[in-house]
Design an enzyme around this catalytic site. Structure first.
Site, PDB file in Angstrom:
ATOM      1  N   HIS A   1       0.836  -1.207   0.000  1.00 62.63           N
ATOM      2  CA  HIS A   1       0.000   0.000   0.000  1.00 62.63           C
ATOM      3  C   HIS A   1       0.877   1.265   0.000  1.00 62.63           C
ATOM      4  O   HIS A   1       0.723   2.142  -0.860  1.00 62.63           O
ATOM      5  CB  HIS A   1      -0.916  -0.036   1.233  1.00 62.63           C
ATOM      6  CG  HIS A   1      -1.780   1.171   1.401  1.00 62.63           C
ATOM      7  ND1 HIS A   1      -3.127   1.148   1.157  1.00 62.63           N
ATOM      8  CD2 HIS A   1      -1.491   2.444   1.784  1.00 62.63           C
ATOM      9  CE1 HIS A   1      -3.641   2.358   1.379  1.00 62.63           C
ATOM     10  NE2 HIS A   1      -2.666   3.152   1.767  1.00 62.63           N
ATOM     11  N   GLU A   2       1.802   1.327   0.934  1.00 57.48           N
ATOM     12  CA  GLU A   2       2.650   2.521   1.021  1.00 57.48           C
ATOM     13  C   GLU A   2       3.539   2.656  -0.205  1.00 57.48           C
ATOM     14  O   GLU A   2       3.808   3.755  -0.673  1.00 57.48           O
ATOM     15  CB  GLU A   2       3.488   2.509   2.310  1.00 57.48           C
ATOM     16  CG  GLU A   2       2.673   2.506   3.603  1.00 57.48           C
ATOM     17  CD  GLU A   2       1.577   3.574   3.654  1.00 57.48           C
ATOM     18  OE1 GLU A   2       1.739   4.645   3.029  1.00 57.48           O
ATOM     19  OE2 GLU A   2       0.543   3.333   4.316  1.00 57.48           O
TER      20      GLU A   2
ATOM     21  N   HIS B   1       1.656   4.389  -2.892  1.00 58.73           N
ATOM     22  CA  HIS B   1       1.719   5.851  -2.749  1.00 58.73           C
ATOM     23  C   HIS B   1       3.074   6.355  -3.249  1.00 58.73           C
ATOM     24  O   HIS B   1       3.160   7.364  -3.942  1.00 58.73           O
ATOM     25  CB  HIS B   1       1.593   6.250  -1.275  1.00 58.73           C
ATOM     26  CG  HIS B   1       0.204   6.204  -0.722  1.00 58.73           C
ATOM     27  ND1 HIS B   1      -0.859   6.833  -1.330  1.00 58.73           N
ATOM     28  CD2 HIS B   1      -0.293   5.631   0.405  1.00 58.73           C
ATOM     29  CE1 HIS B   1      -1.957   6.644  -0.586  1.00 58.73           C
ATOM     30  NE2 HIS B   1      -1.641   5.912   0.458  1.00 58.73           N
TER      31      HIS B   1
ATOM     32  N   HIS C   1       3.325   6.542  -6.940  1.00 57.48           N
ATOM     33  CA  HIS C   1       2.543   7.681  -7.434  1.00 57.48           C
ATOM     34  C   HIS C   1       3.403   8.950  -7.382  1.00 57.48           C
ATOM     35  O   HIS C   1       3.404   9.760  -8.306  1.00 57.48           O
ATOM     36  CB  HIS C   1       1.297   7.827  -6.553  1.00 57.48           C
ATOM     37  CG  HIS C   1       0.176   8.621  -7.156  1.00 57.48           C
ATOM     38  ND1 HIS C   1      -0.924   8.985  -6.436  1.00 57.48           N
ATOM     39  CD2 HIS C   1      -0.016   9.112  -8.403  1.00 57.48           C
ATOM     40  CE1 HIS C   1      -1.754   9.673  -7.225  1.00 57.48           C
ATOM     41  NE2 HIS C   1      -1.218   9.765  -8.415  1.00 57.48           N
TER      42      HIS C   1
HETATM   43 ZN   LIG Z   1      -2.815   5.199   2.037  1.00 51.36          ZN
END
Ligand SMILES: [Zn+2]
Length: 689
Positions: A467-468, A471, A474
């Protein structure tokens, strides 16, 4: 250069930064930024002479302050905390001044009206539009007489947010419990080894009896909640954790008055700006339009999840009564009974799975996945860091060009705040000398290595890491060359969880897992049969989990929209907040924690983070992330889940464009249609696969 915070020539000089550098660096950079602001007021309204110089000066300030904020979050110390809090009001004051600057606001309007605007690249147009919006939300249109009050509110809110976070950290660290052998039964080996090491760090007990020390950090707390047979031990930890920073602890760490004050100030802030409540302000730069729309979205999802949650709970209760002898299921029994039920039904435990996910396998496995998907290469590099456990990697493209770099700080420690998060250290932008390469921080709170073995991650922790990293990608894989809309900058906050939640899906793919797993002792990859059982258990209690997220989201949205503490009750401050939470629970929840639970007091997302009237963004963006992932599922049969073609399109249309265009446009460009909720429901087991 004597002050490392003033060096912008490369990566932050973390090994040299100390608390005494903070004040002088900030003084100097604030002076420079104010100078640039003054000059910009008189500059011609063009990109090159107005926008860019202002961006240059404020970027230096943000970058240096970003390093201080980062250290405040991961390497807290009394000296740093003092330095941070001393400079924070000055920074807030500057940002407010900038946001309220009527002349700069006029200049942006002039630029927008000028012929030059039409010729600007779309990213720059978006940036100008965002700036105009942010000036309005920053109070630039306020009458001069109201501006000082608005500024005072911002300053107080920033300090309250910092204090909220510090209180949670201090209250978390204040609790520990030391137990004898008779209380550790059921707790897994590695958690015990860590607890034993922690106990031995304190003075050795004189009677020579071994002891184990547990605390409220996740790697210690969670295994106890999941496995400890000693029900009273679970209760102690649960009680301590769920009353952190409340009236049950040290008065100076009690977040109750802070919550009341934050809500009051946010309301006043909204009213000054001409909005009925803070939620309306919060939604202006987001995808969702109104609090009503968000509440309906959540209500619809709650209605779909409810039957599943009711079933989950009924099963858990009857299992606990029949097989564990727990007739009255308490909050501190939930994780314990759930893990037992799951182990029985699906014939595996979290603990067994964990043995296949040593860090030495997980990290390279995750890198390999994105290397295939996006045609990039990730390599470990040496760089100055803030702690010996931190590592640094760079990302290169197909032609070996440097794309970005990131720090990875995985383990829990007392100086780090809880949870997991990504932050940008440097943003991509074009400078005269060439492209400034973006850099990110990835922060987690996992268990570190114990007993000479590599750190072992639970499957949930692996999902968090992905998940991190999502990010991070991105932020790092952006191709935008203007700072304000590069990477996650300028992305609507309710769309920002798209790339992160998207990445989580890969943690369930055999093609990924077979390469990413090795048993820590035997070296064997994850057995296919165990994988099938994990998959079968994927949506175990997903009804309950969905309702919990909706409960938090609704609480947050209502707290910032229709909440009126005076109308609600005349009792002491804080109980009106709890009263609203109870009301939300009666509306959507099927599980009710004890009356003394003080969840809001450590709800840092909305009181110390950027998620106020925005927590719903997790679910909102999950519609997008699940639907985006279904494009990969569509080609799984023919091309494999790591299809480079679909990966390239995801990178081009979602990751690379960052905030340079609306998230809805990016989604449509990638998926070729409007988002649909079907994939989310299917992934959560709420409609047939
Ligand atoms: Zn998040």
């Amino acid at each position: 250069m004597p002050n490392p915070l003033l060096d912008f020539s490369g990566l932050p000089r973390f090994s040299e930064i100390s608390a005494e550098h903070v004040a002088p660096a900030m003084e100097q950079l604030l002076g420079e930024a104010r100078g640039a602001m003054r000059r910009a007021e008189d500059a011609p309204a063009t990109w090159e002479r107005f926008v860019r110089p202002l961006e240059d000066a404020t970027e230096r300030l943000s970058r240096a302050w970003g390093q201080v904020e980062h250290l405040h979050a991961v390497l807290d110390s009394p000296a740093l905390r003092e330095a941070y809090n001393a400079s924070l009001p000055k920074l807030t004051q500057f940002w407010t001044e900038l946001g309220q600057n009527q002349r700069l606001f006029d200049k942006y309007r002039e630029l927008k009206a000028a012929p030059e605007f039409a010729a600007l690249a779309p990213a720059r147009k978006k940036l100008v539009e965002n700036a105009l919006r942010d000036f309005r939300l920053g109070g630039a249109e306020l009458p001069a007489a109201l501006k000082p009050r608005y500024a005072a509110i911002q300053e107080e809110l920033a300090s309250l947010s910092a204090k909220f976070s510090e209180n949670v950290l201090d209250a978390t660290n204040a609790f520990s419990i030391v137990v004898d052998k008779d209380r550790i039964s059921g707790i897994p080996e590695d958690a015990l080894a860590a607890a034993r090491e922690a106990a031995m760090k304190d003075e050795a007990p004189t009677d020579g009896r071994p002891r184990w020390k547990f605390n409220l950090q996740m790697p210690s707390y969670f295994p106890v909640m999941q496995y400890a047979e000693d029900r009273a031990l679970r209760e102690s930890l649960y009680r301590a954790s769920s009353t952190r920073a409340s009236e049950f602890g040290k008065p100076e760490w009690d977040n109750t008055p802070l919550i009341a004050r934050v809500l009051e100030l946010r309301k006043e802030d909204a009213q000054l700006l001409g909005y009925p409540n803070f939620a309306e302000v919060s939604l202006v730069p987001k995808m969702a339009q109104t609090p009503r729309q968000v509440i309906e979205f959540l209500g619809d999802l709650a209605a779909r999840a409810r039957p599943f949650a009711e079933r989950d709970l009924a099963e858990l209760k009857s299992f606990a009564a029949a097989e564990l002898g727990i007739g009255n299921l308490e909050a501190w029994d939930i994780a314990y009974a759930s893990e037992k039920l799951r182990a029985k039904r699906y014939a595996f435990s979290d603990q067994e799975v964990k043995q296949y996910f040593p860090e030495t396998q997980v990290l390279p496995g995750m890198f390999e996945l994105v290397q295939k998907l996006y045609q990039i290469r990730i390599t470990g590099q040496s760089a100055p860091t803030w702690h010996k456990d931190v590592r640094f990697f760079d990302i290169r493209g197909a032609g070996d060009e440097l794309i970005g770099g990131f720090y990875v700080d995985l383990y829990a420690r007392e100086t780090k705040r809880g949870g997991a998060w990504m932050d940008g250290a440097i943003s991509r932008r074009r400078l005269e000398a060439g492209i400034q390469v973006p850099v990110a921080y990835l922060n987690c709170n996992f268990s570190g290595p114990v007993g000479g073995k590599p750190a072992l991650f639970t499957h949930d922790e692996v999902i968090t890491l992905f998940h991190e990293f999502g990010h991070g990608l991105h932020h790092l894989l952006t191709r935008v060359e203007d700072l304000g809309v590069a990477g996650i900058n300028g992305v609507e906050w309710d769309a920002v969880e798209l790339p992160s939640q998207f990445m989580e899906n890969f943690c369930w793919e055999w093609e990924v897992l077979e390469n990413m797993t090795r048993h820590v002792d035997s070296g064997q990859p994850l057995p296919r049969a165990l994988y099938e059982r994990m998959l079968a258990a994927k949506n175990f209690q997903s009804g309950l989990a969905t309702l919990r997220q909706i409960e938090f989201s609704l609480f947050d949205m209502r707290l910032h929209s229709d909440f009126d503490p005076e109308a609600r009750c005349s009792a002491p401050a804080g109980s009106a907040v709890l009263d609203l939470l109870d009301e939300v629970r009666r509306e959507v929840a099927v599980m009710f924690p004890p009356a003394w639970n003080r969840f809001p007091n450590s709800f840092s997302h909305i009181f110390a983070g950027g998620y106020a009237a925005g927590y719903y963004g997790y679910k909102w963006a999950e519609v997008l992330s699940a639907d985006a992932y279904s494009a990969f599922e569509d080609v799984r049969e023919s091309k494999g889940i790591l299809d480079a073609g679909t990966g390239r399109r995801f990178r081009d249309e979602i990751l690379a464009v960052g905030g340079s265009r609306p998230a809805a446009d990016s989604f449509r460009a990638f998926r070729g249609r409007e988002p649909r909720v079907d994939a989310l429901l299917r992934h959560s087991g709420m409609i047939p696969a």
